[in-house]
Design a protein around this motif. Sequence first.
Motif, mmCIF file in Angstrom:
data_model
loop_
_atom_site.group_PDB
_atom_site.id
_atom_site.type_symbol
_atom_site.label_atom_id
_atom_site.label_comp_id
_atom_site.label_asym_id
_atom_site.label_seq_id
_atom_site.Cartn_x
_atom_site.Cartn_y
_atom_site.Cartn_z
ATOM 1 N N ALA A 13 0.823 -1.221 0.000
ATOM 2 C CA ALA A 13 0.000 0.000 0.000
ATOM 3 C C ALA A 13 0.854 1.266 0.000
ATOM 4 C CB ALA A 13 -0.939 0.001 1.207
ATOM 5 N N ASP A 14 2.137 1.157 0.323
ATOM 6 C CA ASP A 14 3.048 2.307 0.360
ATOM 7 C C ASP A 14 3.685 2.599 -0.995
ATOM 8 O OD1 ASP A 14 2.800 2.647 3.194
ATOM 9 O OD2 ASP A 14 4.258 1.022 3.491
ATOM 10 N N LEU A 15 3.406 1.790 -2.018
ATOM 11 C CA LEU A 15 4.135 1.896 -3.285
ATOM 12 C C LEU A 15 4.112 3.289 -3.900
ATOM 13 C CD1 LEU A 15 3.643 -1.450 -5.216
ATOM 14 C CD2 LEU A 15 5.774 -0.373 -4.487
ATOM 15 N N SER A 16 2.978 3.945 -3.916
ATOM 16 C CA SER A 16 2.923 5.292 -4.515
ATOM 17 C C SER A 16 3.834 6.253 -3.771
ATOM 18 C CB SER A 16 1.491 5.818 -4.528
ATOM 19 O OG SER A 16 0.715 5.059 -5.418
ATOM 20 N N ARG A 17 3.851 6.155 -2.462
ATOM 21 C CA ARG A 17 4.707 7.035 -1.664
ATOM 22 C C ARG A 17 6.183 6.657 -1.842
ATOM 23 N NH1 ARG A 17 5.491 11.497 -1.207
ATOM 24 N NH2 ARG A 17 6.552 12.223 0.635
ATOM 25 N N LEU A 18 6.480 5.348 -1.924
ATOM 26 C CA LEU A 18 7.855 4.908 -2.171
ATOM 27 C C LEU A 18 8.345 5.425 -3.517
ATOM 28 C CD1 LEU A 18 7.729 1.215 -0.892
ATOM 29 C CD2 LEU A 18 8.721 3.201 0.261
ATOM 30 N N LEU A 19 7.468 5.414 -4.503
ATOM 31 C CA LEU A 19 7.820 5.940 -5.822
ATOM 32 C C LEU A 19 8.176 7.416 -5.731
ATOM 33 C CD1 LEU A 19 8.090 5.643 -8.890
ATOM 34 C CD2 LEU A 19 5.618 6.072 -9.037
ATOM 35 N N ALA A 20 7.371 8.192 -5.032
ATOM 36 C CA ALA A 20 7.640 9.631 -4.891
ATOM 37 C C ALA A 20 8.966 9.869 -4.175
ATOM 38 C CB ALA A 20 6.495 10.304 -4.135
ATOM 39 N N LYS A 48 7.952 1.864 -10.304
ATOM 40 C CA LYS A 48 6.950 1.319 -9.387
ATOM 41 C C LYS A 48 7.018 -0.205 -9.376
ATOM 42 C CE LYS A 48 2.353 2.321 -7.736
ATOM 43 N NZ LYS A 48 1.138 3.112 -7.958
ATOM 44 N N GLY A 49 7.158 -0.833 -10.541
ATOM 45 C CA GLY A 49 7.298 -2.284 -10.611
ATOM 46 C C GLY A 49 8.566 -2.766 -9.944
ATOM 47 N N GLN A 50 9.655 -2.030 -10.125
ATOM 48 C CA GLN A 50 10.919 -2.399 -9.492
ATOM 49 C C GLN A 50 10.811 -2.305 -7.970
ATOM 50 O OE1 GLN A 50 13.818 0.181 -11.290
ATOM 51 N NE2 GLN A 50 13.715 -0.855 -13.267
ATOM 52 N N LEU A 51 10.121 -1.276 -7.498
ATOM 53 C CA LEU A 51 9.948 -1.114 -6.055
ATOM 54 C C LEU A 51 9.084 -2.231 -5.490
ATOM 55 C CD1 LEU A 51 9.497 2.751 -5.884
ATOM 56 C CD2 LEU A 51 11.528 1.429 -5.253
ATOM 57 N N ALA A 52 8.052 -2.624 -6.211
ATOM 58 C CA ALA A 52 7.200 -3.736 -5.767
ATOM 59 C C ALA A 52 8.020 -5.013 -5.658
ATOM 60 C CB ALA A 52 6.030 -3.920 -6.734
ATOM 61 N N ALA A 53 8.912 -5.245 -6.603
ATOM 62 C CA ALA A 53 9.764 -6.435 -6.566
ATOM 63 C C ALA A 53 10.707 -6.394 -5.365
ATOM 64 C CB ALA A 53 10.562 -6.553 -7.867
ATOM 65 N N ARG A 54 11.175 -5.212 -5.022
ATOM 66 C CA ARG A 54 12.081 -5.085 -3.875
ATOM 67 C C ARG A 54 11.362 -5.417 -2.574
ATOM 68 N NH1 ARG A 54 15.511 0.407 -4.685
ATOM 69 N NH2 ARG A 54 17.014 -0.578 -3.312
ATOM 70 N N LEU A 55 10.078 -5.096 -2.500
ATOM 71 C CA LEU A 55 9.311 -5.408 -1.294
ATOM 72 C C LEU A 55 9.217 -6.917 -1.070
ATOM 73 C CD1 LEU A 55 6.335 -2.877 -1.469
ATOM 74 C CD2 LEU A 55 8.303 -2.812 0.070
ATOM 75 N N ALA A 65 9.671 5.380 7.317
ATOM 76 C CA ALA A 65 9.412 6.260 8.456
ATOM 77 C C ALA A 65 8.109 6.966 8.136
ATOM 78 C CB ALA A 65 10.545 7.269 8.626
ATOM 79 N N GLU A 66 7.177 6.838 9.049
ATOM 80 C CA GLU A 66 5.861 7.438 8.843
ATOM 81 C C GLU A 66 5.627 8.515 9.894
ATOM 82 O OE1 GLU A 66 1.467 5.845 7.634
ATOM 83 O OE2 GLU A 66 2.603 4.628 9.065
ATOM 84 N N HIS A 67 5.293 9.696 9.430
ATOM 85 C CA HIS A 67 5.021 10.832 10.301
ATOM 86 C C HIS A 67 3.530 10.846 10.630
ATOM 87 C CE1 HIS A 67 4.257 15.144 11.224
ATOM 88 N NE2 HIS A 67 5.397 14.997 11.887
ATOM 89 N N ALA A 68 3.199 11.246 11.843
ATOM 90 C CA ALA A 68 1.814 11.232 12.304
ATOM 91 C C ALA A 68 0.886 12.061 11.418
ATOM 92 C CB ALA A 68 1.740 11.728 13.745
ATOM 93 N N VAL A 69 1.387 13.139 10.825
ATOM 94 C CA VAL A 69 0.558 14.010 9.992
ATOM 95 C C VAL A 69 0.883 13.853 8.508
ATOM 96 C CG1 VAL A 69 0.000 16.430 9.470
ATOM 97 C CG2 VAL A 69 0.296 15.699 11.849
ATOM 98 N N ASP A 70 2.175 13.794 8.174
ATOM 99 C CA ASP A 70 2.603 13.821 6.767
ATOM 100 C C ASP A 70 2.690 12.459 6.095
ATOM 101 O OD1 ASP A 70 2.779 16.568 7.002
ATOM 102 O OD2 ASP A 70 4.904 16.527 7.538
ATOM 103 N N GLY A 71 2.461 11.390 6.826
ATOM 104 C CA GLY A 71 2.527 10.060 6.233
ATOM 105 C C GLY A 71 3.962 9.594 6.044
ATOM 106 N N VAL A 72 4.187 8.739 5.054
ATOM 107 C CA VAL A 72 5.508 8.158 4.805
ATOM 108 C C VAL A 72 6.437 9.243 4.271
ATOM 109 C CG1 VAL A 72 6.797 6.461 3.462
ATOM 110 C CG2 VAL A 72 4.592 5.838 4.459
ATOM 111 N N ILE A 73 7.507 9.512 5.037
ATOM 112 C CA ILE A 73 8.433 10.604 4.682
ATOM 113 C C ILE A 73 9.878 10.131 4.545
ATOM 114 C CG2 ILE A 73 7.014 12.456 5.628
ATOM 115 C CD1 ILE A 73 9.956 11.003 7.555
#
Length: 172
Positions: A13-20, A48-55, A65-73
């Motif tokens: 579920a973090d893939l979009s944020r990992l991509l950014a 995005k596909g490469q990141l999914a494979a790494r997971l 690292a997930e921030h309480a307000v800003d999400g995955v940072i």
Amino acid sequence: MSTDYVIRPAQHADLSRLLALQVALQDHLEASNPDLWRMSDQTRAQLKGQLAARLAAPDACVLVAEHAVDGVIGVIYGRIVTNKGYTPSRTGMVDQAFVQPDHRRQHVGARLVAELCRFFAGQGIEDLSLRYVSGNEEAAAFWTALGLTPRIVTVGASRQTVESRLHPVQSS
């Protein structure tokens, strides 16, 4: 404050944020060193596909690292590398680490590294290695402060640069 952050395993579920974060890291690296190889548009499109494979990769650990307000940072990628021709035969490779600039100096990077070290310790890994881009002063300062020192230096230049500096070769 560092209590506003949670370090946890990355999820699909973090893939979009990992991509950014990956794109932000690449942009930072390219800005840090104008001689660095540039990521092609095609490679960026496949990230995005490469990141999914790494997971899902065996012997790997991806933490966020997930921030309480800003999400995955922030994110760190680590994996175990085995080469039985060397001692140690297994090492922990830190492939990439990145924390958004506005969340730095909050010990987020250190907490990501600490958790990755726990993963490596649980796998019996005693040695760590990583590479960072020459000119990335933030990475140099961070990793040096944690005790990492150069073991191998990689250098590069264009073929034309090397050729222009060669002395004329005398034919026999």
